[in-house]
Design a protein around this motif. Structure first.
Motif, mmCIF file in Angstrom:
data_model
loop_
_atom_site.group_PDB
_atom_site.id
_atom_site.type_symbol
_atom_site.label_atom_id
_atom_site.label_comp_id
_atom_site.label_asym_id
_atom_site.label_seq_id
_atom_site.Cartn_x
_atom_site.Cartn_y
_atom_site.Cartn_z
ATOM 1 N N UNK A 7 3.165 -10.491 1.321
ATOM 2 C CA UNK A 7 3.496 -9.462 2.307
ATOM 3 C C UNK A 7 2.846 -8.126 1.948
ATOM 4 N N UNK A 8 2.343 -7.393 2.935
ATOM 5 C CA UNK A 8 1.942 -6.006 2.693
ATOM 6 C C UNK A 8 3.137 -5.216 2.167
ATOM 7 N N UNK A 9 2.876 -4.320 1.223
ATOM 8 C CA UNK A 9 3.947 -3.601 0.543
ATOM 9 C C UNK A 9 3.928 -2.126 0.920
ATOM 10 N N UNK A 10 5.103 -1.623 1.340
ATOM 11 C CA UNK A 10 5.313 -0.199 1.609
ATOM 12 C C UNK A 10 6.475 0.242 0.733
ATOM 13 N N UNK A 11 6.215 1.140 -0.216
ATOM 14 C CA UNK A 11 7.269 1.541 -1.143
ATOM 15 C C UNK A 11 7.032 2.968 -1.616
ATOM 16 N N UNK A 12 7.939 3.462 -2.423
ATOM 17 C CA UNK A 12 7.894 4.848 -2.890
ATOM 18 C C UNK A 12 6.771 5.054 -3.901
ATOM 19 N N UNK A 13 6.110 6.189 -3.809
ATOM 20 C CA UNK A 13 5.057 6.542 -4.761
ATOM 21 C C UNK A 13 5.707 7.086 -6.025
ATOM 22 N N UNK A 14 6.171 6.175 -6.858
ATOM 23 C CA UNK A 14 6.855 6.532 -8.097
ATOM 24 C C UNK A 14 5.823 6.604 -9.220
ATOM 25 N N UNK A 15 5.726 7.744 -9.930
ATOM 26 C CA UNK A 15 4.754 7.832 -11.033
ATOM 27 C C UNK A 15 4.985 6.783 -12.107
ATOM 28 N N UNK A 16 6.180 6.230 -12.144
ATOM 29 C CA UNK A 16 6.451 5.182 -13.114
ATOM 30 C C UNK A 16 5.666 3.912 -12.881
ATOM 31 N N UNK A 17 5.091 3.752 -11.674
ATOM 32 C CA UNK A 17 4.310 2.551 -11.372
ATOM 33 C C UNK A 17 2.949 2.541 -12.064
ATOM 34 N N UNK A 18 2.589 3.614 -12.739
ATOM 35 C CA UNK A 18 1.247 3.752 -13.308
ATOM 36 C C UNK A 18 0.785 2.544 -14.132
ATOM 37 N N UNK A 19 1.641 1.941 -14.988
ATOM 38 C CA UNK A 19 1.154 0.815 -15.791
ATOM 39 C C UNK A 19 0.684 -0.386 -14.969
ATOM 40 N N UNK A 20 1.072 -0.458 -13.699
ATOM 41 C CA UNK A 20 0.698 -1.598 -12.869
ATOM 42 C C UNK A 20 -0.671 -1.428 -12.217
ATOM 43 N N UNK A 21 -1.219 -0.210 -12.211
ATOM 44 C CA UNK A 21 -2.560 0.055 -11.687
ATOM 45 C C UNK A 21 -2.765 -0.576 -10.305
ATOM 46 N N UNK A 22 -1.852 -0.325 -9.392
ATOM 47 C CA UNK A 22 -1.940 -0.879 -8.045
ATOM 48 C C UNK A 22 -3.072 -0.207 -7.262
ATOM 49 N N UNK A 23 -3.757 -0.967 -6.438
ATOM 50 C CA UNK A 23 -4.829 -0.457 -5.589
ATOM 51 C C UNK A 23 -4.200 0.259 -4.389
ATOM 52 N N UNK A 24 -4.348 1.552 -4.329
ATOM 53 C CA UNK A 24 -3.711 2.334 -3.267
ATOM 54 C C UNK A 24 -4.322 2.071 -1.890
ATOM 55 N N UNK A 25 -5.469 1.423 -1.842
ATOM 56 C CA UNK A 25 -6.020 1.027 -0.550
ATOM 57 C C UNK A 25 -5.380 -0.252 -0.039
ATOM 58 N N UNK A 26 -4.645 -0.947 -0.906
ATOM 59 C CA UNK A 26 -4.049 -2.222 -0.526
ATOM 60 C C UNK A 26 -2.524 -2.225 -0.645
ATOM 61 N N UNK A 27 -1.954 -1.127 -1.144
ATOM 62 C CA UNK A 27 -0.502 -0.951 -1.225
ATOM 63 C C UNK A 27 -0.174 0.444 -0.707
ATOM 64 N N UNK A 28 0.804 0.553 0.175
ATOM 65 C CA UNK A 28 1.212 1.862 0.699
ATOM 66 C C UNK A 28 2.256 2.477 -0.232
ATOM 67 N N UNK A 29 1.822 3.438 -1.037
ATOM 68 C CA UNK A 29 2.703 4.174 -1.933
ATOM 69 C C UNK A 29 2.930 5.550 -1.321
ATOM 70 N N UNK A 30 4.175 5.811 -0.900
ATOM 71 C CA UNK A 30 4.459 6.954 -0.030
ATOM 72 C C UNK A 30 5.450 7.926 -0.660
ATOM 73 N N UNK A 31 5.414 9.186 -0.216
ATOM 74 C CA UNK A 31 6.524 10.090 -0.543
ATOM 75 C C UNK A 31 7.816 9.524 0.055
ATOM 76 N N UNK A 32 8.920 9.807 -0.589
ATOM 77 C CA UNK A 32 10.205 9.286 -0.095
ATOM 78 C C UNK A 32 10.711 10.186 1.021
#
Length: 381
Positions: free
Chosen positions: A303-328
């Motif tokens: 599934x496409x993912x839309x979730x909070x842009x949490x700085x704690x996600x940094x270790x996962x190195x998610x591609x921001x063009x393929x995951x929507x990391x948003x302000x809450x």
């Protein structure tokens, strides 16, 4: 020390059939360790004390009162006095103890028992202080983490964290930096998989009573403010181009009578997997949660993912063009979901990325092998 015959005590305040992220992780760890030949015991809570064998795992439940969760949504079981003596008995027989989260009475008892019996223990800290509308609940969390939590973190052979924010939190509360490790949870990529065909998705929608011709955005989790279900409701309008689907327990009254909003109830794991396959997008605008297990399950489900842009996600190195990391924030959430609902090609690209990432990064076998190395004291320091 070989894995076969290794005696492991896993400690969690809850365990299935109670529904929740930590208990699902512990359940999967227990099964994975048992499959490697370890003798696994789980110490947890129950309505009454009992000992059972489930999936090759010995489950020891100590009677506990769970009224705080039922009445106030605070998952904090109050155990009977038998907890400490049970923890001592089990720790004495174990080669290693694995405590999940340092907030709970079961964790304190297990940590004390490990020290008294000189049994090495490791600790997984899933979250930091969780936001709650009650100032008293917030204050209690901080007091516990500052006292019992600090002692547990200092004494652990290894402290596992799920994201950078929690890593900073445990170091600030006494965990030595050289003993802190990032360890992602695993996910069952066979159970949580994309729908095999349009026909399978259509059949699942019919089964759940969901519309066949709408883009469906799924939320899975407890309906509490920290999960952000209220933000999803605020962002949704009847002309948004998608419907919302909720799976979980909590403030279900907030969902009633809203057009384009569907509630599936609190589902068992196998049914949750089907709910992912029935939907088109997964959205979780939560806060202070680490990297939630539902996010991993949704990614494994393609599934496409839309979730909070949490700085704690940094270790996962998610591609921001393929995951929507948003302000809450509601406007950002509304815009992102509207855009995804109107762009099927982008949903396909994001879903393919999710599945590929999950297969590479969330393998349970790798997770279990890492645990075994730390239990045996063989992991590099």
């Amino acid at each position: 020390m070989s894995t076969r015959g290794l005696r492991i005590l896993l400690v969690s305040h809850y365990y299935p059939p109670h529904l929740g992220g930590i208990e699902n992780v512990v359940h999967r760890e227990a099964r994975g360790l048992a499959a490697q030949g370890a003798h696994v015991t789980v110490l947890t809570s129950g309505d009454r004390s009992s000992v059972t064998v489930e999936d090759g795992v010995r489950v020891v439940r100590v009677a506990a009162w769970n009224g705080a969760e039922r009445r106030a949504g605070v998952p904090f079981p109050l155990f009977s006095p038998a907890l400490l003596t049970t923890a001592l008995r089990l720790a004495r027989r174990a080669d290693a103890v694995h405590v999940h989260d340092c907030l709970y009475l079961s964790s304190w008892a297990a940590g004390l028992a490990a020290r008294l019996t000189r049994t090495p223990y490791v600790l997984t800290q899933h979250v930091a202080v969780v936001e709650h509308p009650s100032a008293l609940v917030q204050a209690v969390q901080r007091a516990v983490y500052g006292a019992a939590g600090r002692a547990l973190l200092r004494g652990a052979r290894s402290v596992f964290t799920l994201n950078a924010s929690v890593a900073r939190f445990v170091r600030a509360h006494g965990a030595p930096e050289h003993r802190t490790r990032h360890l992602a949870n695993g996910v069952d990529a066979e159970r949580f998989r994309p729908a095999a065909s349009a026909a399978e998705r259509a059949a699942l929608r019919e089964r759940f009573g969901l519309p066949a011709d709408r883009v469906l955005v799924l939320f899975a989790g407890r309906l509490v403010p920290k999960k952000g279900y209220d933000l999803l409701l605020a962002a949704h309008t009847p002309d948004a181009g998608y419907d919302l689907v909720f799976s979980g327990s909590g403030d279900t009254a907030a969902l009633a009578g809203r057009p384009g909003v569907h509630w599936l109830g609190a589902l068992a794991q196998e049914d949750v997997a089907d709910a992912y396959r029935a939907c088109d997008v997964f959205a979780l605008p939560s806060t202070a949660e680490g990297f939630p297990l539902t996010v991993q399950e949704a990614m494994a489900s393609g599934l496409p993912l839309v979730t909070t842009d949490d700085p704690g996600y940094a270790p996962y190195a998610l591609d921001r063009d393929r995951v929507s990391l948003l302000p809450r924030e509601t406007p950002a959430l509304a815009a992102a979901l509207r855009a995804l609902a109107a762009d099927p090609e982008r949903r396909v690209l994001m879903g393919a990325y999710s599945r590929a990432y999950a297969e590479k990064s969330f393998a349970w076998d790798d997770h279990v092998q890492t645990l075994l190395a730390h239990y045996r004291g063989e992991a590099p320091r």
